[in-house]
Design an enzyme around this catalytic site. Structure first.
Site, PDB file in Angstrom:
ATOM      1  N   ASP A   1     -10.916   2.463   4.002  1.00  0.00           N
ATOM      2  CA  ASP A   1     -11.247   1.037   3.877  1.00  0.00           C
ATOM      3  C   ASP A   1     -12.764   0.858   3.729  1.00  0.00           C
ATOM      4  O   ASP A   1     -13.225  -0.175   3.268  1.00  0.00           O
ATOM      5  CB  ASP A   1     -10.782   0.265   5.129  1.00  0.00           C
TER       6      ASP A   1
ATOM      7  N   GLN B   1      -4.475  -1.785   9.754  1.00  0.00           N
ATOM      8  CA  GLN B   1      -4.435  -3.103   9.105  1.00  0.00           C
ATOM      9  C   GLN B   1      -5.013  -4.172  10.031  1.00  0.00           C
ATOM     10  O   GLN B   1      -4.647  -4.256  11.198  1.00  0.00           O
ATOM     11  CB  GLN B   1      -2.973  -3.430   8.736  1.00  0.00           C
TER      12      GLN B   1
ATOM     13  N   LYS C   1       0.839  -1.207   0.000  1.00  0.00           N
ATOM     14  CA  LYS C   1       0.000   0.000   0.000  1.00  0.00           C
ATOM     15  C   LYS C   1       0.872   1.255   0.000  1.00  0.00           C
ATOM     16  O   LYS C   1       0.626   2.201  -0.759  1.00  0.00           O
ATOM     17  CB  LYS C   1      -0.939  -0.017   1.221  1.00  0.00           C
TER      18      LYS C   1
END
Ligand code: NAP
Length: 283
Positions: free
Chosen positions: A120, A97, A53
């Site tokens: 997200d 994460q 990412k």
């Protein structure tokens, strides 16, 4: 006649070029888009994901911050970092994460992220926006699947779409995105008695299960668009999806390969979300 391949890698590159161009325009105005990623613990797969990412940000003109903490980090300490990044004007997208160590409640952490930075799209706020048909940040994987379907030129409106899987991160948002695009949507899951009876009627099938050979050629309507989200290993340890690719490609009209289909799109749509969040902040 075999199905046409949906090239996720190529589409991803095209979208990234557009992201880089828009990021350049924002940066020129002193508003470079920024993504912050928090990693807690030493899960090796998570370390790879966050590295990818951050690298994707660097390659496409986005500023990024990676904060890594030992698994001993307390929930209060993590929430304090989320609050600090929420307040940081250089950060437009913030993600923590998953999975987190067991002593940390993931829902509490996700809920603490400023909804405008929830790139997200996993928060209850973002899920509520999607369910209500309001603009907002969409979970990257199903968002990418929509782009893949659109890239085939298939009109989604009026089509029957079957989504296999109902997770909060893939199956459910996928079904809602298809519904928003005016498909007639069926959602199947582990308690669906006759999966094939549903998939055989589908013009579009999205498989998001995590079990290989869930969708075989006899379960597919000729000409259907098949999107394979699954990431599994075959007997040889090779990456494969949920779809029996060799069989289904004989019947389907369009199909995503694994690898090279949905996978490359996920980080790309995270970049898109970060860019859109930055553009919204810039007005
Ligand atoms: P998940 O949370 O485990 O959900 C799997 C879903 O499949 C559940 O809803 C489950 O039903 C359903 N299911 C299980 N067995 C089934 C069966 N025999 N028939 C029909 N439905 C069945 O997984 P996920 O997070 O959604 O991920 C799904 C797959 O996509 C995984 O392989 C994952 O690695 C992959 N993935 C890939 C990407 C990417 O970027 N390419 C991103 C995210 C996920 P119940 O709800 O009834 O249990």
């Amino acid at each position: 006649m075999g199905a046409q391949l949906i090239d996720g890698k190529g589409l991803s590159q095209t979208i990234r070029r557009g992201v880089a161009e828009r990021a350049r325009a924002l940066s020129a105005a002193g508003r470079q888009p920024g993504l912050a990623v928090i990693l807690v613990g030493d899960d090796p797969a998570s370390a790879v994901y966050v590295r990818n990412k951050v690298q994707a940000c660097a390659e496409n003109g986005l500023h990024s911050v990676l904060e890594t903490y030992p698994a001993s980090l307390s929930q209060a300490e993590l929430l304090a970092r989320v609050a600090a990044l929420n307040a940081d004007p250089r950060i437009h997208g913030l993600l923590v994460q998953m999975p987190l160590p067991r002593h940390i409640d993931p829902q509490a952490v996700i809920a603490a992220i400023d909804p405008r930075k929830d790139v997200d799209g996993f928060s209850v706020h973002s899920a509520g926006q999607l369910m209500s048909g309001l603009p907002g940040l969409r979970p990257a994987t199903p968002y990418g699947c929509m782009k893949l379907i659109e890239s085939t030129g298939t009109a989604i409106a009026g089509k029957h779409a079957v989504v296999i899987g109902r997770s909060n991160t893939v199956g459910k948002p996928m079904a809602l995105l298809l519904l928003q695009a005016n498909a007639t949507v069926t959602v199947c899951h582990s308690a669906t008695p006759d999966l094939a009876a549903h998939t055989r009627q589908a013009d579009i099938v999205v498989a998001a299960v995590g079990r290989r050979n869930t969708l075989t050629a006899d379960m597919v309507k000729p000409g259907a668009v098949v999107i394979d989200v699954g990431m599994n290993r075959n007997d040889l340890g090779k990456l494969c999806g949920d779809v029996d690719f060799d069989g289904v490609r004989q019947v389907a009209g369009w199909i995503t390969p694994v690898p090279g289909g949905v996978g490359p799109m996920t980080i790309t749509m995270l970049l898109v979300n970060t860019l859109e969040a930055a553009e919204r902040t810039a007005g």
